[in-house]
Design a protein around this motif. Structure first.
Motif, PDB file in Angstrom:
ATOM      1  N   ILE A  64       0.843  -1.206   0.000  1.00 45.40           N
ATOM      2  CA  ILE A  64       0.000   0.000   0.000  1.00 45.40           C
ATOM      3  C   ILE A  64       0.872   1.246   0.000  1.00 45.40           C
ATOM      4  CG2 ILE A  64      -1.671   1.323   1.362  1.00 45.40           C
ATOM      5  CD1 ILE A  64      -2.846  -1.408   2.210  1.00 45.40           C
ATOM      6  N   VAL A  65       1.911   1.258   0.815  1.00 38.70           N
ATOM      7  CA  VAL A  65       2.821   2.406   0.845  1.00 38.70           C
ATOM      8  C   VAL A  65       3.524   2.549  -0.507  1.00 38.70           C
ATOM      9  CG1 VAL A  65       4.899   3.355   1.918  1.00 38.70           C
ATOM     10  CG2 VAL A  65       3.095   2.350   3.346  1.00 38.70           C
ATOM     11  N   ALA A  66       3.968   1.451  -1.094  1.00 39.78           N
ATOM     12  CA  ALA A  66       4.614   1.498  -2.410  1.00 39.78           C
ATOM     13  C   ALA A  66       3.643   2.013  -3.469  1.00 39.78           C
ATOM     14  CB  ALA A  66       5.148   0.117  -2.789  1.00 39.78           C
ATOM     15  N   ALA A  67       2.390   1.586  -3.405  1.00 40.44           N
ATOM     16  CA  ALA A  67       1.385   2.070  -4.355  1.00 40.44           C
ATOM     17  C   ALA A  67       1.134   3.564  -4.157  1.00 40.44           C
ATOM     18  CB  ALA A  67       0.088   1.284  -4.199  1.00 40.44           C
ATOM     19  N   ALA A  68       1.122   4.024  -2.906  1.00 42.83           N
ATOM     20  CA  ALA A  68       0.935   5.453  -2.640  1.00 42.83           C
ATOM     21  C   ALA A  68       2.067   6.255  -3.270  1.00 42.83           C
ATOM     22  CB  ALA A  68       0.858   5.703  -1.137  1.00 42.83           C
ATOM     23  N   HIS A  69       3.279   5.765  -3.166  1.00 41.00           N
ATOM     24  CA  HIS A  69       4.411   6.457  -3.789  1.00 41.00           C
ATOM     25  C   HIS A  69       4.292   6.428  -5.318  1.00 41.00           C
ATOM     26  CE1 HIS A  69       8.339   8.192  -4.212  1.00 41.00           C
ATOM     27  NE2 HIS A  69       8.691   7.207  -5.009  1.00 41.00           N
ATOM     28  N   ALA A  70       3.873   5.302  -5.873  1.00 36.03           N
ATOM     29  CA  ALA A  70       3.680   5.215  -7.330  1.00 36.03           C
ATOM     30  C   ALA A  70       2.630   6.213  -7.788  1.00 36.03           C
ATOM     31  CB  ALA A  70       3.291   3.788  -7.723  1.00 36.03           C
ATOM     32  N   VAL A  71       1.549   6.362  -7.022  1.00 34.24           N
ATOM     33  CA  VAL A  71       0.508   7.339  -7.349  1.00 34.24           C
ATOM     34  C   VAL A  71       1.089   8.745  -7.285  1.00 34.24           C
ATOM     35  CG1 VAL A  71      -1.626   8.393  -6.479  1.00 34.24           C
ATOM     36  CG2 VAL A  71      -1.467   5.911  -6.712  1.00 34.24           C
ATOM     37  N   ALA A  72       1.851   9.049  -6.239  1.00 40.05           N
ATOM     38  CA  ALA A  72       2.459  10.378  -6.113  1.00 40.05           C
ATOM     39  C   ALA A  72       3.354  10.682  -7.312  1.00 40.05           C
ATOM     40  CB  ALA A  72       3.242  10.476  -4.807  1.00 40.05           C
ATOM     41  N   ARG A  73       4.131   9.711  -7.725  1.00 45.79           N
ATOM     42  CA  ARG A  73       4.989   9.909  -8.905  1.00 45.79           C
ATOM     43  C   ARG A  73       4.131  10.121 -10.152  1.00 45.79           C
ATOM     44  NH1 ARG A  73       9.297   5.869  -8.941  1.00 45.79           N
ATOM     45  NH2 ARG A  73      10.411   7.463  -7.792  1.00 45.79           N
ATOM     46  N   GLN A  74       3.118   9.280 -10.333  1.00 44.06           N
ATOM     47  CA  GLN A  74       2.220   9.374 -11.491  1.00 44.06           C
ATOM     48  C   GLN A  74       1.523  10.737 -11.542  1.00 44.06           C
ATOM     49  OE1 GLN A  74      -0.584   6.045 -11.891  1.00 44.06           O
ATOM     50  NE2 GLN A  74      -2.211   7.543 -12.050  1.00 44.06           N
ATOM     51  N   GLU A  75       1.171  11.275 -10.372  1.00 44.16           N
ATOM     52  CA  GLU A  75       0.453  12.554 -10.289  1.00 44.16           C
ATOM     53  C   GLU A  75       1.392  13.759 -10.335  1.00 44.16           C
ATOM     54  OE1 GLU A  75      -3.046  12.983 -10.063  1.00 44.16           O
ATOM     55  OE2 GLU A  75      -3.051  10.865 -10.622  1.00 44.16           O
TER      56      GLU A  75
END
Length: 119
Positions: A64-75
């Motif tokens: 979940i934390v890794a996905a949150a970081h991926a979302v932050a990068r994507q955004e």
């Protein structure tokens, strides 16, 4: 859990503006955003709180934390080297902390300056 809002989103019964998905994690835009970017990241399995998830499946908490970081990068909230502008991850755990949906979720907030301490 048929009465859980987020479980119903995972099942496709309630629409969500999905921005990231894996077999075990779903990320979607918050319907009441508190920043220019406000995405919720949840496990696809039901766990009521961050503590419950950490005890049941610590590896999933990491996903979940890794996905949150991926979302932050994507955004566009973080560059490839981790530099500015930045973002905040928030996990409200329990009613006194403001948790209103009892399915663990991380808020990914960014796109504006975020003061400290939070409200």
């Amino acid at each position: 859990m048929t009465d859980c809002l987020f479980c119903r989103m995972v099942a496709g019964e309630i629409p969500a503006d999905v921005v990231h998905r894996t077999d075990r994690v779903l990320a979607f835009r918050d319907i009441n955003p508190q920043a220019s970017t406000h995405v919720l990241v949840i496990p696809t399995d039901h766990h009521p709180t961050a503590g419950a998830l950490a005890e049941a499946d610590p590896a999933l908490m990491g996903e979940i934390v890794a996905a949150a970081h991926a979302v932050a990068r994507q955004e566009g909230l973080v560059s490839g080297d981790g530099a500015e502008p930045g973002y905040r991850m928030v996990a409200n755990t329990g009613p006194a902390a403001g948790q209103t949906v009892h399915h663990v979720h991380l808020h990914v907030l960014g796109g504006r300056d975020l003061g400290w301490p939070p409200g």
